[in-house]
Design a protein around this motif. Structure first.
Motif, PDB file in Angstrom:
ATOM      1  N   LEU A  76      68.421  94.108  24.104  1.00  0.00           N
ATOM      2  CA  LEU A  76      68.879  95.483  23.919  1.00  0.00           C
ATOM      3  C   LEU A  76      68.091  96.440  24.799  1.00  0.00           C
ATOM      4  O   LEU A  76      66.888  96.282  24.979  1.00  0.00           O
ATOM      5  N   PRO A  77      68.771  97.438  25.339  1.00  0.00           N
ATOM      6  CA  PRO A  77      68.048  98.435  26.148  1.00  0.00           C
ATOM      7  C   PRO A  77      67.154  99.301  25.259  1.00  0.00           C
ATOM      8  O   PRO A  77      67.429  99.465  24.071  1.00  0.00           O
ATOM      9  N   SER A  78      66.107  99.824  25.835  1.00  0.00           N
ATOM     10  CA  SER A  78      65.218 100.699  25.076  1.00  0.00           C
ATOM     11  C   SER A  78      65.924 102.022  24.801  1.00  0.00           C
ATOM     12  O   SER A  78      66.866 102.389  25.505  1.00  0.00           O
ATOM     13  N   PRO A  79      65.467 102.758  23.790  1.00  0.00           N
ATOM     14  CA  PRO A  79      66.068 104.067  23.521  1.00  0.00           C
ATOM     15  C   PRO A  79      66.009 104.994  24.741  1.00  0.00           C
ATOM     16  O   PRO A  79      66.934 105.767  24.979  1.00  0.00           O
ATOM     17  N   ALA A  80      64.950 104.894  25.529  1.00  0.00           N
ATOM     18  CA  ALA A  80      64.838 105.731  26.726  1.00  0.00           C
ATOM     19  C   ALA A  80      65.953 105.411  27.722  1.00  0.00           C
ATOM     20  O   ALA A  80      66.482 106.308  28.381  1.00  0.00           O
ATOM     21  N   GLU A  81      66.317 104.134  27.827  1.00  0.00           N
ATOM     22  CA  GLU A  81      67.384 103.741  28.743  1.00  0.00           C
ATOM     23  C   GLU A  81      68.747 104.228  28.252  1.00  0.00           C
ATOM     24  O   GLU A  81      69.641 104.485  29.048  1.00  0.00           O
ATOM     25  N   LEU A  82      68.898 104.364  26.943  1.00  0.00           N
ATOM     26  CA  LEU A  82      70.160 104.828  26.387  1.00  0.00           C
ATOM     27  C   LEU A  82      70.314 106.340  26.471  1.00  0.00           C
ATOM     28  O   LEU A  82      71.420 106.856  26.477  1.00  0.00           O
ATOM     29  N   ALA A  83      69.193 107.042  26.523  1.00  0.00           N
ATOM     30  CA  ALA A  83      69.223 108.502  26.448  1.00  0.00           C
ATOM     31  C   ALA A  83      69.280 109.185  27.807  1.00  0.00           C
ATOM     32  O   ALA A  83      69.291 110.397  27.866  1.00  0.00           O
ATOM     33  N   PHE A  84      69.298 108.405  28.887  1.00  0.00           N
ATOM     34  CA  PHE A  84      69.266 109.031  30.207  1.00  0.00           C
ATOM     35  C   PHE A  84      70.516 109.872  30.436  1.00  0.00           C
ATOM     36  O   PHE A  84      71.581 109.602  29.918  1.00  0.00           O
ATOM     37  N   ASN A  85      70.345 110.902  31.203  1.00  0.00           N
ATOM     38  CA  ASN A  85      71.458 111.766  31.575  1.00  0.00           C
ATOM     39  C   ASN A  85      71.419 111.905  33.090  1.00  0.00           C
ATOM     40  O   ASN A  85      70.786 112.795  33.622  1.00  0.00           O
ATOM     41  N   GLU A  86      72.063 110.975  33.749  1.00  0.00           N
ATOM     42  CA  GLU A  86      72.034 110.945  35.201  1.00  0.00           C
ATOM     43  C   GLU A  86      72.857 112.097  35.772  1.00  0.00           C
ATOM     44  O   GLU A  86      73.894 112.469  35.230  1.00  0.00           O
ATOM     45  N   GLU A  87      72.378 112.638  36.863  1.00  0.00           N
ATOM     46  CA  GLU A  87      73.077 113.738  37.508  1.00  0.00           C
ATOM     47  C   GLU A  87      74.430 113.252  38.024  1.00  0.00           C
ATOM     48  O   GLU A  87      74.529 112.218  38.665  1.00  0.00           O
ATOM     49  N   GLY A  88      75.453 114.006  37.719  1.00  0.00           N
ATOM     50  CA  GLY A  88      76.793 113.655  38.177  1.00  0.00           C
ATOM     51  C   GLY A  88      77.197 114.498  39.371  1.00  0.00           C
ATOM     52  O   GLY A  88      76.732 115.620  39.542  1.00  0.00           O
TER      53      GLY A  88
END
Length: 85
Positions: free
Chosen positions: A22-34
């Motif tokens: 499972l990905p870490s919570p930090a990996e799930l919470a990213f908000n990459e620039e679109g």
């Protein structure tokens, strides 16, 4: 649920340890620039993604974006290792 649980000290049997996938919570919470782009795709491709998105209860544009991100990730990893897959 008024009955008490009685625990015993019996062997667990055939137990297998699996790797944490499972990905870490930090990996799930990213908000990459679109970045918005205008792109002409074939009707056949759009119809496919719309149908698949409906089946999977998601947005077709999100599916296309994830597909492109996976492609970039795959080729970025290959470039680092020198693989041409």
């Amino acid at each position: 649920m008024s009955a008490k649980i009685k625990y015993t000290n019996e062997p667990l049997g055939d137990v297998k340890v699996i790797a944490d996938f499972l990905p870490s919570p930090a990996e799930l919470a990213f908000n990459e620039e679109g970045v918005k782009v205008t792109l002409a795709l074939s009707k056949k491709s759009i119809d496919f993604f719309k149908a698949e998105a409906t089946k999977n209860h998601t947005q077709y544009q999100r599916m296309i974006r994830r597909l492109l991100d996976a492609y970039v990730e795959s080729h970025s990893a290959n470039a680092k290792t020198g693989s041409n897959l």
